[in-house]
Design an enzyme around this catalytic site. Structure first.
Site, PDB file in Angstrom:
ATOM      1  CB  THR A 162      32.404  37.308  40.452  1.00  0.00           C
ATOM      2  OG1 THR A 162      33.340  38.171  41.075  1.00  0.00           O
ATOM      3  CG2 THR A 162      33.091  36.030  40.061  1.00  0.00           C
ATOM      4  N   GLY A 192      41.596  38.464  44.540  1.00  0.00           N
ATOM      5  CA  GLY A 192      40.497  37.899  45.324  1.00  0.00           C
ATOM      6  C   GLY A 192      40.492  36.381  45.260  1.00  0.00           C
ATOM      7  CG  ASP A 193      36.694  34.520  45.806  1.00  0.00           C
ATOM      8  OD1 ASP A 193      36.693  35.714  45.426  1.00  0.00           O
ATOM      9  OD2 ASP A 193      35.690  33.783  45.707  1.00  0.00           O
ATOM     10  N   GLY A 215      35.822  38.334  48.374  1.00  0.00           N
ATOM     11  CA  GLY A 215      36.814  37.294  48.134  1.00  0.00           C
ATOM     12  C   GLY A 215      37.698  36.975  49.312  1.00  0.00           C
TER      13      GLY A 215
HETATM   14  N1  ASP Z   1      34.788  37.325  44.639  1.00  0.00           N
HETATM   15  C1  ASP Z   1      35.173  38.478  43.876  1.00  0.00           C
HETATM   16  C2  ASP Z   1      36.440  39.059  44.437  1.00  0.00           C
HETATM   17  O1  ASP Z   1      36.562  39.127  45.639  1.00  0.00           O
HETATM   18  C3  ASP Z   1      34.135  39.550  43.838  1.00  0.00           C
HETATM   19  C4  ASP Z   1      32.768  39.120  43.451  1.00  0.00           C
HETATM   20  O2  ASP Z   1      32.381  37.971  43.578  1.00  0.00           O
HETATM   21  O3  ASP Z   1      32.020  39.972  42.965  1.00  0.00           O
HETATM   22  O4  ASP Z   1      37.258  39.501  43.676  1.00  0.00           O
END
Ligand code: ASP
Length: 295
Positions: A162, A192-193, A215
């Site tokens: 991300t 996700g988050d 996430g």
């Molecule tokens: N937070 C992101 C998700 O869960 C993944 C990541 O940070 O690489 O979609």
């Protein structure tokens, strides 16, 4: 403390998944160029919001992270993208979730914010909104996307790519932006988050935060807004608040990291995964690019 218009601070991240066996020199060089660009923008009077959106767009276009061009398909072979943006002083926010093949998901999130009628649009609705706003789509997904899986990044640790940016501009405004292709081989429709305001992204007039990691745990920790709550209600410093929030993510079983900048221009970029690609610069500090070194 000097809070003149020359007071600015910027932090970017390229994800909390980093594998010591992988050579990240290209990403490091890219992060260094990015913060130099961001520094120029903030010094020339560009707002925190404009700066974080521009830097996240550059990361989406690079193919070096699991966002934009570097995103991997979900379990059904479709690239579904999540992104969000928030401005601290106005508390305006915008997000897109599980949106296929947007060229710049963070720009779509910004347009949702500017439009103002909704905060989050998902799936086909996000696509229709982006089309109506004249935003670009990826026409040939097979040709455009870099497949990290083919490039030896299949393990879970390196899968967090991300991207995010937080900034404080010379007028004291804070902003945050985050964009992702999500987790590798995610279930179709999984969100996700990253696009959830208060989980992966937050900005108010105390602090701006962008998260990366598994996430589901950041959502359950309410992570990004939790940093602000610890500062506003609990009187925690930025460093104390970010450490406590990450500890809560870990207690729930997750790992990852976050970047944050407060209204005084202090920065934090802690992580509890193996590494986190990150870089920072401010009027008080020289540019720093780090992956595996401690915060
Ligand atoms: N937070 C992101 C998700 O869960 C993944 C990541 O940070 O690489 O979609």
């Amino acid at each position: 403390m000097d809070l003149s218009p020359m007071t600015y601070a910027l932090v970017v991240h390229g994800g909390a998944g980093a594998d010591p066996a992988i050579d990240y020199r290209e990403q490091e060089a890219h992060l260094r160029a990015l913060i130099s660009d961001g520094q120029d923008r903030l010094l020339s009077g560009e707002s925190a919001l404009e700066t974080v959106v521009a830097l996240v767009k550059a990361m989406e276009a690079s193919g070096l992270y699991v966002a934009g061009k570097g995103s991997s398909p979900n379990a059904d072979g479709v690239v579904e993208l999540d992104a969000s943006v928030m401005e601290g002083s106005s508390r305006k926010a915008g997000a897109v979730a599980a949106a296929p093949h947007l060229l710049h998901p963070v720009e779509a999130a910004r347009q949702v914010m500017e439009d103002g009628r909704q905060v989050m649009l998902a799936g086909a609705g996000a696509s229709a909104f982006a089309r109506a706003k004249g935003l670009e789509f990826v026409n040939d997904p097979d040709a455009y996307y870099v497949d990290h899986v083919k490039h030896g990044s299949k393990n879970a640790a390196s899968a967090h790519g991300t991207v995010g940016a937080v900034a404080r501009d010379g007028n004291g405004n804070l902003a945050s932006a985050t964009s992702t292709g999500g987790t590798f081989f995610k279930t179709a429709g999984r969100v996700g988050d990253t696009p959830i305001i208060g989980a992966g992204t937050w900005a108010d007039d105390t602090v701006a935060v962008s998260c990366t990691g598994l996430g589901e745990f950041f959502i359950r920790a309410g992570a990004a807004q939790d940093v602000s709550a610890r500062m506003r209600y609990g009187g925690a410093s930025l460093r104390e608040a970010t450490a406590a929030t990450l500890a809560e993510v870990k207690r729930l079983g997750g790992d990852g990291g976050l970047i944050a900048v407060d209204r005084m221009g202090n920065i934090a970029m802690p992580y509890n995964s193996k590494g986190m690609k990150r870089a920072t610069v401010s009027d008080r500090t020289s540019p720093v690019v780090r992956i595996f070194e401690p915060e």
